[in-house]
Design an enzyme around this catalytic site. Structure first.
Site, PDB file in Angstrom:
ATOM      1  N   TYR A  56      39.002  50.726  38.629  1.00 55.67           N
ATOM      2  CA  TYR A  56      37.733  49.939  38.220  1.00 55.67           C
ATOM      3  C   TYR A  56      37.315  51.009  38.921  1.00 55.67           C
ATOM      4  O   TYR A  56      36.771  52.334  39.708  1.00 55.67           O
ATOM      5  CB  TYR A  56      37.136  49.335  39.664  1.00 55.67           C
ATOM      6  CG  TYR A  56      38.130  47.928  40.166  1.00 55.67           C
ATOM      7  CD1 TYR A  56      38.525  47.499  39.107  1.00 55.67           C
ATOM      8  CD2 TYR A  56      38.064  47.351  41.189  1.00 55.67           C
ATOM      9  CE1 TYR A  56      39.114  45.468  39.339  1.00 55.67           C
ATOM     10  CE2 TYR A  56      38.465  46.021  40.974  1.00 55.67           C
ATOM     11  CZ  TYR A  56      39.159  45.790  40.053  1.00 55.67           C
ATOM     12  OH  TYR A  56      39.820  44.095  40.317  1.00 55.67           O
ATOM     13  N   LEU A 206      32.434  32.767  41.897  1.00 57.85           N
ATOM     14  CA  LEU A 206      31.212  32.301  40.635  1.00 57.85           C
ATOM     15  C   LEU A 206      31.100  32.226  38.658  1.00 57.85           C
ATOM     16  O   LEU A 206      30.429  32.086  38.603  1.00 57.85           O
ATOM     17  CB  LEU A 206      29.972  32.967  41.203  1.00 57.85           C
ATOM     18  CG  LEU A 206      29.730  33.504  42.501  1.00 57.85           C
ATOM     19  CD1 LEU A 206      28.363  33.890  43.553  1.00 57.85           C
ATOM     20  CD2 LEU A 206      29.957  31.329  42.896  1.00 57.85           C
ATOM     21  N   ARG A 208      32.194  34.904  37.602  1.00 60.50           N
ATOM     22  CA  ARG A 208      31.696  35.939  37.258  1.00 60.50           C
ATOM     23  C   ARG A 208      29.959  36.122  37.277  1.00 60.50           C
ATOM     24  O   ARG A 208      29.669  36.215  36.560  1.00 60.50           O
ATOM     25  CB  ARG A 208      32.303  36.736  35.573  1.00 60.50           C
ATOM     26  CG  ARG A 208      33.233  36.720  36.065  1.00 60.50           C
ATOM     27  CD  ARG A 208      34.447  37.160  35.048  1.00 60.50           C
ATOM     28  NE  ARG A 208      35.858  36.594  35.297  1.00 60.50           N
ATOM     29  CZ  ARG A 208      36.540  38.207  35.766  1.00 60.50           C
ATOM     30  NH1 ARG A 208      36.405  39.795  35.593  1.00 60.50           N
ATOM     31  NH2 ARG A 208      37.907  38.176  35.320  1.00 60.50           N
ATOM     32  N   GLY A 209      29.586  34.733  37.834  1.00 62.10           N
ATOM     33  CA  GLY A 209      27.916  34.373  37.895  1.00 62.10           C
ATOM     34  C   GLY A 209      27.531  33.642  37.090  1.00 62.10           C
ATOM     35  O   GLY A 209      26.675  33.013  37.375  1.00 62.10           O
TER      36      GLY A 209
HETATM   37  N1  LIG Z   1      43.047  39.688  40.421  1.00 63.71           N
HETATM   38  C1  LIG Z   1      42.332  40.279  39.446  1.00 63.71           C
HETATM   39  O1  LIG Z   1      42.911  40.118  38.597  1.00 63.71           O
HETATM   40  C2  LIG Z   1      40.720  40.348  38.779  1.00 63.71           C
HETATM   41  C3  LIG Z   1      40.170  39.977  38.255  1.00 63.71           C
HETATM   42  C4  LIG Z   1      38.642  40.143  38.793  1.00 63.71           C
HETATM   43  C5  LIG Z   1      38.286  40.443  39.748  1.00 63.71           C
HETATM   44  N2  LIG Z   1      38.846  40.617  41.107  1.00 63.71           N
HETATM   45  C6  LIG Z   1      38.993  41.003  42.609  1.00 63.71           C
HETATM   46  O2  LIG Z   1      37.412  39.635  42.508  1.00 63.71           O
HETATM   47  C7  LIG Z   1      36.288  40.021  43.300  1.00 63.71           C
HETATM   48  C8  LIG Z   1      35.372  39.422  42.776  1.00 63.71           C
HETATM   49  O3  LIG Z   1      35.377  38.768  41.302  1.00 63.71           O
HETATM   50  P1  LIG Z   1      34.581  38.449  40.414  1.00 63.71           P
HETATM   51  O4  LIG Z   1      33.611  39.683  40.060  1.00 63.71           O
HETATM   52  O5  LIG Z   1      35.039  37.756  39.863  1.00 63.71           O
HETATM   53  O6  LIG Z   1      33.328  37.601  41.471  1.00 63.71           O
HETATM   54  P2  LIG Z   1      32.262  36.238  41.520  1.00 63.71           P
HETATM   55  O7  LIG Z   1      31.631  36.047  43.044  1.00 63.71           O
HETATM   56  O8  LIG Z   1      32.690  34.988  39.998  1.00 63.71           O
HETATM   57  O9  LIG Z   1      30.801  36.859  40.281  1.00 63.71           O
HETATM   58  C9  LIG Z   1      30.174  37.954  40.687  1.00 63.71           C
HETATM   59  C10 LIG Z   1      29.510  38.425  39.852  1.00 63.71           C
HETATM   60  O10 LIG Z   1      28.590  37.082  40.082  1.00 63.71           O
HETATM   61  C11 LIG Z   1      26.744  36.919  40.299  1.00 63.71           C
HETATM   62  N3  LIG Z   1      26.312  36.917  41.323  1.00 63.71           N
HETATM   63  C12 LIG Z   1      25.470  35.665  40.850  1.00 63.71           C
HETATM   64  N4  LIG Z   1      25.212  35.313  42.412  1.00 63.71           N
HETATM   65  C13 LIG Z   1      25.695  35.486  43.580  1.00 63.71           C
HETATM   66  C14 LIG Z   1      25.947  35.593  44.702  1.00 63.71           C
HETATM   67  N5  LIG Z   1      25.140  34.803  45.502  1.00 63.71           N
HETATM   68  N6  LIG Z   1      27.021  36.462  45.683  1.00 63.71           N
HETATM   69  C15 LIG Z   1      28.047  37.319  44.876  1.00 63.71           C
HETATM   70  N7  LIG Z   1      27.500  37.421  43.468  1.00 63.71           N
HETATM   71  C16 LIG Z   1      26.679  36.694  42.513  1.00 63.71           C
HETATM   72  C17 LIG Z   1      26.611  38.929  40.367  1.00 63.71           C
HETATM   73  O11 LIG Z   1      26.174  39.345  38.910  1.00 63.71           O
HETATM   74  P3  LIG Z   1      25.463  40.655  39.166  1.00 63.71           P
HETATM   75  O12 LIG Z   1      25.422  41.071  39.693  1.00 63.71           O
HETATM   76  O13 LIG Z   1      25.154  41.073  37.396  1.00 63.71           O
HETATM   77  O14 LIG Z   1      24.279  39.698  39.501  1.00 63.71           O
HETATM   78  C18 LIG Z   1      28.358  39.013  40.489  1.00 63.71           C
HETATM   79  O15 LIG Z   1      28.816  40.711  40.292  1.00 63.71           O
HETATM   80  C19 LIG Z   1      35.982  41.595  42.274  1.00 63.71           C
HETATM   81  O16 LIG Z   1      35.485  42.259  42.988  1.00 63.71           O
HETATM   82  C20 LIG Z   1      37.600  42.405  42.099  1.00 63.71           C
HETATM   83  O17 LIG Z   1      37.374  42.695  43.940  1.00 63.71           O
HETATM   84  C21 LIG Z   1      40.532  40.384  40.940  1.00 63.71           C
END
Ligand SMILES: NC(=O)c1ccc[n+]([C@@H]2O[C@H](COP(=O)([O-])OP(=O)(O)OC[C@H]3O[C@@H](n4cnc5c(N)ncnc54)[C@H](OP(=O)(O)O)[C@@H]3O)[C@@H](O)[C@H]2O)c1
Length: 329
Positions: A56, A206, A208-209
């Site tokens: 990352y 979420l 990814r939002g």
């Molecule tokens: N193992 C794997 O292959 C893998 C893959 C992906 C992620 N991950 C891990 O999982 C974590 C979470 O994944 P994800 O980013 O896909 O998660 P997510 O919670 O589905 O999406 C996060 C994005 O949603 C938006 N968002 C809007 N409202 C929100 C709220 N109330 N709270 C949090 N986010 C909100 C934000 O975008 P904005 O900031 O643009 O508003 C944020 O960047 C990552 O940080 C990483 O550590 C692992």
């Protein structure tokens, strides 16, 4: 903050974890000061599970977390680290390396960047198709014995790989996408993990939002979401209509859209820990608010009626990335 045990052999962690990926460029530019403040606020609120990957921002994310944990916070958290994804100096993705020598090298650099002497949960980000999983897990197990790693996890692998890995060393958790719009693990992967006492750290809760109620289209080509099939054209319009339907049910229950999406994952079992991808304090506190709600069976049914299983349009990754998902084979 409620706490739960991660898998049957893992540490006690907070009911929600913080995923830090978005703080290091994967979703376009981020604000360093706000990222550090978000990490601090999460730890202050009792979040103990902090997830990162050495790729990352090519080390940026680990250095950011390392900076935040200076001054006595290290022992308050469990750090979960993914390794193996290879990147070039321009940030391009150039494959996976999970050979035993790569495990040890990556770990050595990770410990330096995080400023710690051990990682709580260490996991290959993807299955390296050229390396038997037994060799990768065997090398991490050596690092457990040597005291550099406490527990071993997996990421985005399928049932055969999970069983083979667990035969080498106890596995505490599988990190994998799971949400109202990504329910692929329910048929085989989740039952296998439950049989083996392996917890789930769920990402993409979420989508990814997309199902957060705050979606705006990415303005930056470096934002992963500008390439994702679910975020394009007609697919995006269809999926945002699902988010709207989710939001309507959420509102009637006094929740925000994001809180309903997180509460639904929380309701699927104590062995499933949502990783919140917040990179701002306001998003973090909204997400943590999901813990204040306990969904009834009727609530769950209403959310699933708004977003039926399999209703999302588009695959969760582009084809080239889907090809690396052992979990989808
Ligand atoms: N193992 C794997 O292959 C893998 C893959 C992906 C992620 N991950 C891990 O999982 C974590 C979470 O994944 P994800 O980013 O896909 O998660 P997510 O919670 O589905 O999406 C996060 C994005 O949603 C938006 N968002 C809007 N409202 C929100 C709220 N109330 N709270 C949090 N986010 C909100 C934000 O975008 P904005 O900031 O643009 O508003 C944020 O960047 C990552 O940080 C990483 O550590 C692992």
């Amino acid at each position: 903050m409620q706490t739960v045990q991660l898998g049957k052999s893992g540490p006690q962690t907070s009911r929600l974890g913080l995923g830090c990926m978005g703080m290091s460029g994967m979703y376009g530019p981020s604000d360093r000061t706000e990222s550090l403040a978000t990490l601090h606020a999460a730890i202050d609120s009792g979040v103990t599970l902090i997830d990162t990957g050495d790729f990352y921002g090519m080390g940026h994310n680990e250095m950011l977390i390392g900076e935040r944990l200076k001054g006595g916070l290290r022992d308050k958290v469990q750090i979960s680290v993914k390794f193996g994804a290879q990147r070039d100096p321009a940030g391009g993705w150039i494959g996976y390396d999970a050979r035993p020598s790569a495990v040890k090298t990556a770990l050595a650099y990770t410990l330096q960047r995080l400023g710690t002497d051990h990682i709580d949960i260490y996991r290959p980000a993807r299955l390296d198709p050229n390396v038997p999983i037994e060799e990768t897990i065997g090398a991490i197990a050596e690092m457990v014995k040597a005291g550099y790693v406490r527990h071993i996890g997996l990421s985005e692998v399928g049932t055969d790989t999970i069983r083979r890995a667990a035969a080498v060393h106890p596995i505490v958790d599988l990190q994998i996408e799971y949400s109202l719009v990504s329910r692929g693990i329910e048929d085989q992967i989740l039952p296998t993990c439950r049989e083996l006492g392996i917890g789930i750290t769920a990402y993409g809760v979420l989508s990814r939002g997309l199902i957060s109620g705050h979606w705006t289209a990415p303005s930056d080509a470096t934002d992963f979401r500008s390439q994702g099939p679910r975020f394009q054209g007609d697919n995006a319009a269809h999926n945002l209509a699902l988010a709207k339907a989710l939001g309507n049910v959420a509102e009637a229950k006094g929740m925000t859209t994001a809180q309903a999406a997180i509460a639904w994952v929380l309701a699927q079992g104590q062995d499933i820990i949502p990783l919140i991808g917040a990179r701002r304090r306001d998003r973090l506190s909204e997400s943590l608010g999901a813990l204040d709600f306990t969904l009834s069976q009727e609530d769950i049914a209403a959310l699933e009626a708004a977003v039926p299983k399999g209703s999302a349009a588009g695959s969760r990754y582009a084809d080239a990335q889907m090809a690396h998902l052992d979990s989808e084979k």
